[in-house]
Write a protein that holds these residues in place. Structure first.
Motif, short mmCIF file in Angstrom:
data_model
loop_
_atom_site.label_atom_id
_atom_site.label_comp_id
_atom_site.label_asym_id
_atom_site.label_seq_id
_atom_site.Cartn_x
_atom_site.Cartn_y
_atom_site.Cartn_z
N ASN A 111 0.85 -1.19 0.00
CA ASN A 111 0.00 0.00 0.00
C ASN A 111 0.89 1.23 0.00
O ASN A 111 1.50 1.57 1.01
CB ASN A 111 -0.91 -0.01 1.23
N HIS A 135 4.00 2.23 2.57
CA HIS A 135 4.09 2.40 4.02
C HIS A 135 3.67 1.13 4.77
O HIS A 135 3.92 1.00 5.97
CB HIS A 135 3.28 3.60 4.49
N GLU A 136 3.04 0.19 4.04
CA GLU A 136 2.70 -1.10 4.64
C GLU A 136 2.65 -2.15 3.53
O GLU A 136 2.33 -1.86 2.38
CB GLU A 136 1.36 -1.03 5.39
N GLU A 175 -4.07 5.97 2.85
CA GLU A 175 -4.82 5.53 4.02
C GLU A 175 -4.33 4.16 4.45
O GLU A 175 -3.84 3.37 3.63
CB GLU A 175 -6.33 5.47 3.72
N ASP A 176 -4.40 3.90 5.74
CA ASP A 176 -4.02 2.59 6.24
C ASP A 176 -5.16 1.61 5.99
O ASP A 176 -6.32 1.92 6.24
CB ASP A 176 -3.73 2.67 7.75
N GLU A 204 1.57 -7.67 8.81
CA GLU A 204 2.02 -6.57 7.96
C GLU A 204 3.39 -6.06 8.38
O GLU A 204 3.75 -6.08 9.56
CB GLU A 204 1.03 -5.39 8.05
N ASN A 206 5.44 -2.53 8.41
CA ASN A 206 5.22 -1.09 8.31
C ASN A 206 6.56 -0.39 8.11
O ASN A 206 7.56 -0.75 8.74
CB ASN A 206 4.52 -0.56 9.56
#
Length: 264
Positions: A111, A135-136, A175-176, A204, A206
């Protein structure tokens, strides 16, 4: 300090934040240490990553001739489903293709601007995710060769994107999301040949990027049109340098360009 040499993608070390390094003939630059300082980038010449000649760069750091000849730019690199080394079938150089294709590969979700599916060699985790500015991320499957990873990615592309919006990624317009939920949703669509390699018990990853200021509107630096640029470095994300005036510079996208970089 002046650094001079041919651009290659920045090397990275995962940390809080991620550390970035540019490697040159006369040394290396920890790019994080240049944050909030003025950088000047001067385009000097081309230097093809294969033949080393001063010829215009065509794609992936190679001149046009080398792009169509070197095994480092075979179609299977961008399209893993075209891999044939597992069949003992050569594309451009079977020895090289066996070395690269016949090793564990990861099919993953990342993502960066949205959820996307991708493929990388296991040895490139989490480097591949860092390069994409994700970011993830999370692994979906670990398969024994590139071909199986490729056909899995193709099957999943019907249900999730395989592209990143680099502008959204650089503006941090993100967005997460629950990637474990996405992974479970995609499991039924994995091809039968790869189903046994599905991973369902990991979490996940991060990632934290060294960015002090995100641009509101990105302006991409093109060295062919602007051979000399000066700006204050405000961040590094993916393979991009982010400057105070919202200019962004894709280091990997300019591989094969020989430059001088000075820091004030």
């Amino acid at each position: 300090m002046l650094y001079e040499g041919v651009l290659r993608k920045m090397q990275t070390e995962n940390g809080h934040p991620i550390q970035y390094f540019m490697i040159f003939d006369n040394g290396f630059l920890n790019v994080n240490q240049a944050l909030n300082r003025e950088l000047q980038i001067d385009f000097i010449k081309y230097q093809c990553l294969n033949c080393g000649e001063d010829r215009p760069i065509y794609r992936q750091g190679f001149c046009k001739k080398c792009f169509y000849e070197t095994p480092h730019a075979g179609d299977w690199i961008m399209k893993p489903e075209l891999s044939t080394a597992h069949l003992d079938k050569e594309d451009r150089n079977l020895e090289y293709e066996k070395k690269m294709q016949l090793q564990p590969h990861i099919v993953y979700l990342a993502n960066s601007s949205n959820v996307k599916v991708g493929v990388t060699r296991k040895s490139q985790v989490p480097t591949r995710w860092i390069d994409q500015g994700a970011h993830e991320a999370i692994e979906i499957a670990e398969v024994p060769n590139r071909y199986l990873a490729g056909i899995t990615e193709v099957a999943l592309k019907d249900h999730v994107s395989d592209k990143t919006s680099w502008q959204k990624m650089l503006k941090n317009d993100i967005e997460d999301l629950d990637l474990t939920e996405w992974r479970a949703k995609l499991k039924p669509y994995i091809p039968e040949e790869a189903a046994q390699y599905f991973i369902e018990d990991n979490t996940e990853t991060n990632l934290e990027f060294p960015v002090l200021q995100y641009p509101e509107k990105v302006k991409s630096l093109n060295l062919d049109k602007t051979p000399s640029y000066k700006g204050v470095l405000k961040g590094i994300k993916g393979q991009y340098l982010i400057f105070e005036d919202s200019t962004v510079f894709n280091v990997r996208g300019n591989e094969g360009y020989y430059v001088g970089i000075s820091i004030q």
